[in-house]
Enzyme design. Structure first.
Site: not given
Ligand SMILES: *[C@@H]1O[C@H](CO)[C@@H](O)[C@H](O)[C@H]1NC(C)=O
Ligand SMILES: *[C@@H]1O[C@H](CO)[C@@H](O)[C@H](O)[C@H]1NC(C)=O
Length: 263
Positions: A100, A181
């Site tokens: 992420c 993400c």
């Protein structure tokens, strides 16, 4: 006697030349001219080389299978009728998850984005992921009725949308963006009048498939003179409204050099 032999030789030369010209014409006719460059020479060898060099230090990846899946996506197929499903086996074999906050998208700033991820090995553009790395800068297409590759020319988006290269980059970009993400960074070009271009791969494909929580735009003004577009311009406002519609936090920063990028 010597003369007769000479005639036979000349006859043979004529026959060989005609056959040569005939075969040449046939190949030329087969290789309908598309507007894009033909398949990169030694395409499969290049894929294999890249696959081995990319996966050298990571978990077992079967490069032979990957190259085969890539080839099967377009070989023996009409180069104007390629579908995303054709690349499905390749996508499965090259699945990769990026941590992420470590994805960098780019639009009209390819060289700069890559310079940045060269310095920052923890960040990934699509071309730093295996799938993009394999195909970056290459060209490929085949024929509907033979297992040959077309080395003369390949279709561009102008010739037909469903061509092997365009479909590949669309589906690769989509898959890459879907997996992102956290904060997604994107490097845009402030020297262009529309820094956010709805028709770019970023605007057309990636933005709409993002499921990340935030979008951070770095708007690069690396040329002398007045910037053509800034974070307060209308194209970025449009981008912000799309991001907000997807419940993504939005941020935009005008920068003059990559040194200002705090990712
Ligand atoms: C931004 O776009 C301009 C005009 O198209 C181009 O000359 C320049 O190289 C681009 N900048 C980057 C960082 O790619
Ligand atoms: C995007 O493409 C469509 C159709 O090709 C065109 O009508 C539109 O003007 C383009 N938008 C931009 C911002 O270039």
């Amino acid at each position: 006697m010597a003369k007769a032999r000479l005639y036979v030789m000349m006859g043979l030369v004529v026959v060989v030349l005609s056959v040569g010209v005939g075969v040449g014409l046939w190949i030329y006719w087969k290789a309908q001219s598309w507007s894009g460059p033909g398949t990169t020479p030694y395409f499969l060898e290049e894929l294999e080389k890249r696959c081995f060099s990319y996966t050298r230090d990571i978990s077992p990846v079967d490069c032979t299978k990957i190259v085969e899946a890539f080839e099967n996506a377009f070989i023996f197929k009409d180069p104007c009728k390629i579908t995303e499903e054709d690349y499905e086996p390749l996508l499965k074999l090259t699945k990769q998850s990026i941590p992420c906050g470590k994805v960098l998208l780019w639009s009209k700033t390819k060289a700069m984005a890559h310079r940045f991820t060269q310095q920052r090995q923890d960040l990934f553009t699509l071309e730093d992921a295996l799938l993009g790395y394999l195909a970056d800068g290459l060209s490929w297409c085949g024929f509907p009725d033979s297992n040959a590759m077309n080395y003369q020319s390949c279709p561009t988006r102008g010739d037909c949308k469903e061509n092997p290269v365009s479909v590949f980059w669309d589906v690769a970009s989509k898959t890459f963006a879907q997996g992102a993400c956290g904060v997604v960074n994107v490097l845009l070009n402030g020297t262009r009048s529309n820094a956010f271009d709805e028709n770019s791969t970023f605007g057309r494909v990636e933005l709409h498939t993002l499921k990340a929580s935030a979008l951070h735009v770095w708007l690069l003004h690396d040329q002398e003179g007045e910037p053509s577009d800034t974070c307060s311009g209308s194209s970025i406002a449009h981008l912000e409204s799309i991001a907000s519609g997807k419940s993504m936090t939005f941020n935009c920063q005008d920068i003059k050099s990559l040194d200002e990028m705090r990712v």
